[in-house]
Design a protein around this motif. Structure first.
Motif, PDB file in Angstrom:
ATOM      1  N   PHE A  45       0.830  -1.214   0.000  1.00 25.10           N
ATOM      2  CA  PHE A  45       0.000   0.000   0.000  1.00 25.10           C
ATOM      3  C   PHE A  45       0.859   1.256   0.000  1.00 25.10           C
ATOM      4  CE2 PHE A  45      -4.043   1.952   0.134  1.00 25.10           C
ATOM      5  CZ  PHE A  45      -3.839   3.168   0.764  1.00 25.10           C
ATOM      6  N   THR A  49       0.816   4.163  -2.735  1.00 22.10           N
ATOM      7  CA  THR A  49       0.626   5.561  -2.343  1.00 22.10           C
ATOM      8  C   THR A  49       1.700   6.431  -2.984  1.00 22.10           C
ATOM      9  OG1 THR A  49      -0.305   4.823  -0.241  1.00 22.10           O
ATOM     10  CG2 THR A  49       0.386   7.121  -0.357  1.00 22.10           C
ATOM     11  N   ALA A  52       0.870   6.679  -6.664  1.00 21.85           N
ATOM     12  CA  ALA A  52      -0.285   7.572  -6.847  1.00 21.85           C
ATOM     13  C   ALA A  52       0.150   9.027  -6.726  1.00 21.85           C
ATOM     14  CB  ALA A  52      -1.371   7.248  -5.831  1.00 21.85           C
ATOM     15  N   PHE A  90      -6.492   6.888 -13.789  1.00 23.19           N
ATOM     16  CA  PHE A  90      -6.889   5.547 -14.236  1.00 23.19           C
ATOM     17  C   PHE A  90      -6.436   5.349 -15.684  1.00 23.19           C
ATOM     18  CE2 PHE A  90      -9.297   2.812 -11.533  1.00 23.19           C
ATOM     19  CZ  PHE A  90      -9.738   3.610 -10.497  1.00 23.19           C
ATOM     20  N   SER A  93      -2.548   5.103 -15.745  1.00 23.47           N
ATOM     21  CA  SER A  93      -2.046   3.850 -15.151  1.00 23.47           C
ATOM     22  C   SER A  93      -2.471   2.660 -16.009  1.00 23.47           C
ATOM     23  CB  SER A  93      -2.512   3.692 -13.706  1.00 23.47           C
ATOM     24  OG  SER A  93      -3.909   3.618 -13.625  1.00 23.47           O
ATOM     25  N   LEU A 126     -11.235  -2.260 -11.582  1.00 23.75           N
ATOM     26  CA  LEU A 126      -9.934  -1.680 -11.946  1.00 23.75           C
ATOM     27  C   LEU A 126      -9.278  -2.485 -13.058  1.00 23.75           C
ATOM     28  CD1 LEU A 126      -7.544   0.374 -11.039  1.00 23.75           C
ATOM     29  CD2 LEU A 126      -6.649  -1.633  -9.890  1.00 23.75           C
ATOM     30  N   TYR A 130      -8.454  -1.762 -17.016  1.00 23.88           N
ATOM     31  CA  TYR A 130      -7.100  -1.899 -17.574  1.00 23.88           C
ATOM     32  C   TYR A 130      -7.140  -2.777 -18.825  1.00 23.88           C
ATOM     33  CZ  TYR A 130      -4.694   0.199 -13.515  1.00 23.88           C
ATOM     34  OH  TYR A 130      -4.228   1.062 -12.547  1.00 23.88           O
ATOM     35  N   LEU A 212     -11.242   5.394  -1.036  1.00 23.75           N
ATOM     36  CA  LEU A 212     -10.589   6.413  -0.212  1.00 23.75           C
ATOM     37  C   LEU A 212     -11.166   6.366   1.202  1.00 23.75           C
ATOM     38  CD1 LEU A 212     -10.242   9.639  -2.418  1.00 23.75           C
ATOM     39  CD2 LEU A 212      -8.416   8.276  -1.439  1.00 23.75           C
ATOM     40  N   TRP A 215     -10.048   3.252   2.978  1.00 23.24           N
ATOM     41  CA  TRP A 215      -8.638   3.351   3.382  1.00 23.24           C
ATOM     42  C   TRP A 215      -8.511   4.248   4.598  1.00 23.24           C
ATOM     43  CZ3 TRP A 215      -7.299   4.386  -2.370  1.00 23.24           C
ATOM     44  CH2 TRP A 215      -7.130   3.158  -3.024  1.00 23.24           C
ATOM     45  N   PHE A 222      -2.047   9.000   3.937  1.00 23.19           N
ATOM     46  CA  PHE A 222      -1.858   9.480   2.555  1.00 23.19           C
ATOM     47  C   PHE A 222      -0.802  10.568   2.577  1.00 23.19           C
ATOM     48  CE2 PHE A 222      -5.097   6.847   1.432  1.00 23.19           C
ATOM     49  CZ  PHE A 222      -6.385   7.231   1.763  1.00 23.19           C
ATOM     50  N   TRP A 230      -7.846  15.124  -3.345  1.00 21.21           N
ATOM     51  CA  TRP A 230      -9.102  14.421  -3.110  1.00 21.21           C
ATOM     52  C   TRP A 230      -9.801  14.837  -1.819  1.00 21.21           C
ATOM     53  CZ3 TRP A 230      -5.593  10.168  -4.982  1.00 21.21           C
ATOM     54  CH2 TRP A 230      -5.717  10.038  -6.370  1.00 21.21           C
TER      55      TRP A 230
HETATM   56  C1  9MA Z   1      -1.090   3.650  -7.978  1.00 22.13           C
HETATM   57  C2  9MA Z   1      -2.244   2.686  -7.948  1.00 22.13           C
HETATM   58  C3  9MA Z   1      -2.411   1.806  -9.032  1.00 22.13           C
HETATM   59  C4  9MA Z   1      -3.455   0.888  -9.016  1.00 22.13           C
HETATM   60  C5  9MA Z   1      -4.347   0.826  -7.934  1.00 22.13           C
HETATM   61  C6  9MA Z   1      -4.190   1.694  -6.860  1.00 22.13           C
HETATM   62  C7  9MA Z   1      -5.152   1.587  -5.683  1.00 22.13           C
HETATM   63  C8  9MA Z   1      -3.150   2.637  -6.865  1.00 22.13           C
HETATM   64  N1  9MA Z   1      -3.025   3.576  -5.796  1.00 22.13           N
HETATM   65  C9  9MA Z   1      -3.939   4.613  -5.575  1.00 22.13           C
HETATM   66  C10 9MA Z   1      -4.804   5.217  -6.455  1.00 22.13           C
HETATM   67  C11 9MA Z   1      -4.984   4.897  -7.867  1.00 22.13           C
HETATM   68  C12 9MA Z   1      -4.076   5.338  -8.820  1.00 22.13           C
HETATM   69  F1  9MA Z   1      -3.030   6.070  -8.410  1.00 22.13           F
HETATM   70  C13 9MA Z   1      -4.243   5.055 -10.178  1.00 22.13           C
HETATM   71  C14 9MA Z   1      -5.354   4.313 -10.588  1.00 22.13           C
HETATM   72  C15 9MA Z   1      -6.258   3.836  -9.637  1.00 22.13           C
HETATM   73  C16 9MA Z   1      -6.054   4.133  -8.289  1.00 22.13           C
HETATM   74  F2  9MA Z   1      -6.914   3.702  -7.368  1.00 22.13           F
HETATM   75  N2  9MA Z   1      -5.481   6.223  -5.848  1.00 22.13           N
HETATM   76  C17 9MA Z   1      -5.044   6.238  -4.573  1.00 22.13           C
HETATM   77  C18 9MA Z   1      -5.435   7.104  -3.529  1.00 22.13           C
HETATM   78  C19 9MA Z   1      -4.847   6.961  -2.283  1.00 22.13           C
HETATM   79  C20 9MA Z   1      -3.902   5.959  -2.065  1.00 22.13           C
HETATM   80  C21 9MA Z   1      -3.531   5.113  -3.105  1.00 22.13           C
HETATM   81  C22 9MA Z   1      -2.569   4.014  -2.831  1.00 22.13           C
HETATM   82  N3  9MA Z   1      -4.119   5.261  -4.362  1.00 22.13           N
END
Ligand code: 9MA
Length: 233
Positions: A45, A49, A52, A90, A93, A126, A130, A212, A215, A222, A230
């Motif tokens: 985690f 973080t 992110a 999203f 990533s 998620l 992807y 969020l 968590w 965070f 956020w």
């Molecule tokens: C980097 C990552 C990649 C895939 C899944 C996750 C859960 C993450 N991490 C987070 C995301 C997030 C993101 F960065 C990109 C896509 C979707 C997301 F949920 N948002 C947040 C908000 C607070 C803390 C974290 C750890 N976090």
């Protein structure tokens, strides 16, 4: 059948957007940690973080380089960033996950996401997202434009001058439409499929907000930037 051609101005706009999109990447040291750190839930985690947080930094830098963005009302600039952050992250990533990462990294990241204490109800949508982005095999121009179009969504909460945002988004949508016709001549519905991803993205906002909260409830820490974008803590 009229010949679809990119004008000189459109080509200049596209080069600016792609350059901005590629200029800012997640720092190597963060992605290197993916392979080094151990696999505890906490460690995973923490790593997510960190990723992110650097994704938000990358998002802010990219947004500042979108032509015309810095001429918008300053409060509207913030409203657009906060309103689009989840969707833009999203999108990015998903693209990093499905294309940019060296082979082994993708599996490692997937493993860490699945073992980071995040509930299944978020993990499933998620990875579905992807997968659906991966199947599009977007070229970088399409990725960059789609991200800019997402950020320049006029009807985000608290945006005052929606017309000003529409004036920036419009030419990008036109350009993306032309690009899709040129890039995927055998697939006339490709542009519609891309826009369909934006609809799917909006549903992910809801899941993200839920995560969020959960968590926070589990007292996850965070970074200040994540709290800022956020409105948590
Ligand atoms: C980097 C990552 C990649 C895939 C899944 C996750 C859960 C993450 N991490 C987070 C995301 C997030 C993101 F960065 C990109 C896509 C979707 C997301 F949920 N948002 C947040 C908000 C607070 C803390 C974290 C750890 N976090």
């Amino acid at each position: 059948k009229e010949k679809v051609a990119i004008t000189k101005e459109q080509d200049a706009l596209m080069k600016l957007i792609v350059e901005a999109y590629n200029k800012h990447q997640i720092p190597q040291d963060v992605t290197k940690k993916l392979l080094q750190e151990q696999y505890s839930t906490e460690e995973n985690f923490l790593l997510l973080t960190e990723i992110a947080t650097s994704q938000v930094q990358v998002l802010v830098e990219f947004t500042k380089n979108i032509p015309g963005f810095l001429s918008l009302d300053h409060e509207d600039q913030i409203a657009l960033l906060k309103g689009s952050a989840v969707e833009a992250m999203f999108l990015r990533s998903a693209q990093v996950f499905s294309r940019k990462m060296p082979k082994g990294h993708t599996e490692v990241l997937e493993e860490r996401i699945r073992k980071s204490g995040i509930s299944e109800e978020f993990i499933t949508p998620l990875f579905n997202f992807y997968k659906s982005v991966g199947e599009l095999h977007m070229v970088q121009e399409e990725q960059a434009l789609l991200t800019a179009i997402t950020i320049l969504t006029p009807d985000r909460p608290y945006v005052k001058d929606q017309q000003a945002v529409e004036r920036l988004q419009e030419p990008m949508v036109e350009l993306l439409k032309k690009l899709c016709v040129l890039q995927h001549p055998q697939e006339p519905q490709y542009f519609a499929r891309l826009l369909g991803r934006l609809t799917e993205l909006r549903t992910l906002n809801h899941y993200h907000a839920e995560m969020l909260t959960s968590w926070r409830v589990n007292d996850h820490k965070f970074t200040p930037l994540l709290c800022e974008i956020w409105d948590v803590q």
